[in-house]
Design an enzyme around this catalytic site. Sequence first.
Site, PDB file in Angstrom:
ATOM      1  N   TYR A   1       0.856  -1.192   0.000  1.00  0.00           N
ATOM      2  CA  TYR A   1       0.000   0.000   0.000  1.00  0.00           C
ATOM      3  C   TYR A   1       0.883   1.230   0.000  1.00  0.00           C
ATOM      4  CZ  TYR A   1      -4.938  -1.005   0.256  1.00  0.00           C
ATOM      5  OH  TYR A   1      -6.210  -1.341  -0.070  1.00  0.00           O
TER       6      TYR A   1
ATOM      7  N   GLU B   1      -0.630   4.737  -0.404  1.00  0.00           N
ATOM      8  CA  GLU B   1      -1.524   5.882  -0.636  1.00  0.00           C
ATOM      9  C   GLU B   1      -0.759   7.188  -0.457  1.00  0.00           C
ATOM     10  OE1 GLU B   1      -4.334   3.950   1.891  1.00  0.00           O
ATOM     11  OE2 GLU B   1      -5.962   4.529   0.550  1.00  0.00           O
TER      12      GLU B   1
ATOM     13  N   ASP C   1      -6.882  13.500 -25.155  1.00  0.00           N
ATOM     14  CA  ASP C   1      -6.805  12.088 -24.754  1.00  0.00           C
ATOM     15  C   ASP C   1      -6.091  11.368 -25.899  1.00  0.00           C
ATOM     16  OD1 ASP C   1      -7.177   9.392 -24.406  1.00  0.00           O
ATOM     17  OD2 ASP C   1      -9.306   9.521 -23.921  1.00  0.00           O
TER      18      ASP C   1
ATOM     19  N   THR D   1      -3.737   5.912 -22.078  1.00  0.00           N
ATOM     20  CA  THR D   1      -3.528   4.590 -21.507  1.00  0.00           C
ATOM     21  C   THR D   1      -2.073   4.231 -21.784  1.00  0.00           C
ATOM     22  OG1 THR D   1      -4.282   3.627 -23.573  1.00  0.00           O
ATOM     23  CG2 THR D   1      -5.887   3.742 -21.782  1.00  0.00           C
TER      24      THR D   1
ATOM     25  N   LYS E   1      -1.888   0.545 -25.126  1.00  0.00           N
ATOM     26  CA  LYS E   1      -2.280   0.484 -26.544  1.00  0.00           C
ATOM     27  C   LYS E   1      -1.010   0.629 -27.392  1.00  0.00           C
ATOM     28  CE  LYS E   1      -7.052   2.047 -25.910  1.00  0.00           C
ATOM     29  NZ  LYS E   1      -7.203   2.769 -24.631  1.00  0.00           N
TER      30      LYS E   1
ATOM     31  N   ARG F   1      -1.388  -2.553 -18.655  1.00  0.00           N
ATOM     32  CA  ARG F   1      -2.720  -1.936 -18.696  1.00  0.00           C
ATOM     33  C   ARG F   1      -2.804  -0.851 -17.620  1.00  0.00           C
ATOM     34  NH1 ARG F   1      -7.060  -3.372 -21.391  1.00  0.00           N
ATOM     35  NH2 ARG F   1      -5.747  -4.927 -22.388  1.00  0.00           N
TER      36      ARG F   1
HETATM   37  N1  DSN Z   1     -11.599   0.163 -25.472  1.00  0.00           N
HETATM   38  C1  DSN Z   1     -10.668   1.082 -26.071  1.00  0.00           C
HETATM   39  C2  DSN Z   1     -10.601   0.934 -27.538  1.00  0.00           C
HETATM   40  O1  DSN Z   1     -10.792  -0.164 -27.990  1.00  0.00           O
HETATM   41  O2  DSN Z   1     -10.346   1.886 -28.257  1.00  0.00           O
HETATM   42  C3  DSN Z   1     -10.928   2.466 -25.691  1.00  0.00           C
HETATM   43  O3  DSN Z   1     -10.971   2.548 -24.295  1.00  0.00           O
END
Ligand code: DSN
Length: 415
Positions: free
Chosen positions: A51, A53, A196, A222, A225, A231
């Site tokens: 933990y 925090e 974003d 994120t 990707k 993730r």
């Molecule tokens: N689920 C993602 C995508 O496939 O683009 C976006 O959060």
Amino acid sequence: MSFLKDFDPDIYDYCVQELDRQTHHLEMIASENFTLPAVMEAMGSVFTNKYAEGYPFKRYYGGCEFADGVEQLAIDRVCQLFGCSYANVQPHSGSQANGAVYAALLQAGDKLLGMDLSHGGHLTHGAKPSFSGKNYHSFTYGVELDGRINYDKVMEIAKVVQPKIIVCGASAYAREIDFARFREIADAVGAILFADIAHIAGLVAAGEHSSPFPYADVVTSTTHKTLAGPRGGIILTNNEEIAKKINSAIFPGLQGGPLVHVIAAKAVGFKHNLSDAWKTYAKQVKANAHVLAEVLMSRGYNVVSGGTDNHLVLLSFLDKPFSGKDADAALGRAGITVNKNTVPGETRSPFVTSGIRIGSPALTSRGMKEKEFDLIAHRIADVLDDIDNAAKHQAIKEELAKLAEGFILYHQPTY
Ligand code: DSN
């Protein structure tokens, strides 16, 4: 010896089956990727037990001296990667990151202008079923029938709406996003500009897509990707006041203890993204997507916007007798994993759709190049040309599984 196999053979079996699926199917969901074994090792590390925090060197728990080192390294690396001054690496996901931006910068009911979900935006950009559309007064802009954002129209909408925040960035948009133009629009109406970059972050990091800095006030992404890390989510800014508000919005606002094991994995991922190998990878991601678009167009398929500037291709079947759902299922039978997607001028429901989204990042991580993408694009067209021919799909599946076996999953990069 495998601890998991001995202790919980049921979950172990699912892992084995999933590894087999990842090995033999062609992963072409534009938002997915294969991370490094080193990233997975950090994710499975001892930090899962800790933990922490708070933030580095300002924690609410003892024993955080090594967690501090991990989180500070992740922050320093991601700031270097994107050329910014402040980063929060604690968001558990991209949606959490976006929620924190709104919580930090908006009051309930404030006006938000984002890209329409059905035009390629994201749920968290103001879609009504999401917290972003429920808690805030959301408005949308979209793409024209040519599949491109018309920035003059966005300006017109922004002038009418007078939003407090404008969200740019998309989940299914194949063209370069003009952040400078969005800045002009935000300035014209006195709005905060929020980018974003979840889909394109890996390209931005390599200089293969223009950067949202210095134009955006705040940026989220994120990490799994095109960045090919674990993730999770991140929030970046150059504005000290915004950074302070974001930190409070994440903790204690929205989240409790940070996932220190995931933050460690994010740091490992950022080290990968800072390497020269990363630039080669990002270039190849774009080159491979380009081949996909060209071959599919040469085979008579309607590629939305007539091509791609990034890692994805959006195919429209508005001119075909089948839906996105049919295409997704047929390609699945052939061992090619994609997702159905709405397209400009959509006539079907989001559960059926008239398109599919296809991405190049994951197969590029396996080492596939133009030659393989040329073959795969032709096989995609072969499947779609004969969408009810299950025997043909099975034969293609066997051919592609053999191709895939030649490209190792989960290796250290040697691009
Ligand atoms: N689920 C993602 C995508 O496939 O683009 C976006 O959060």
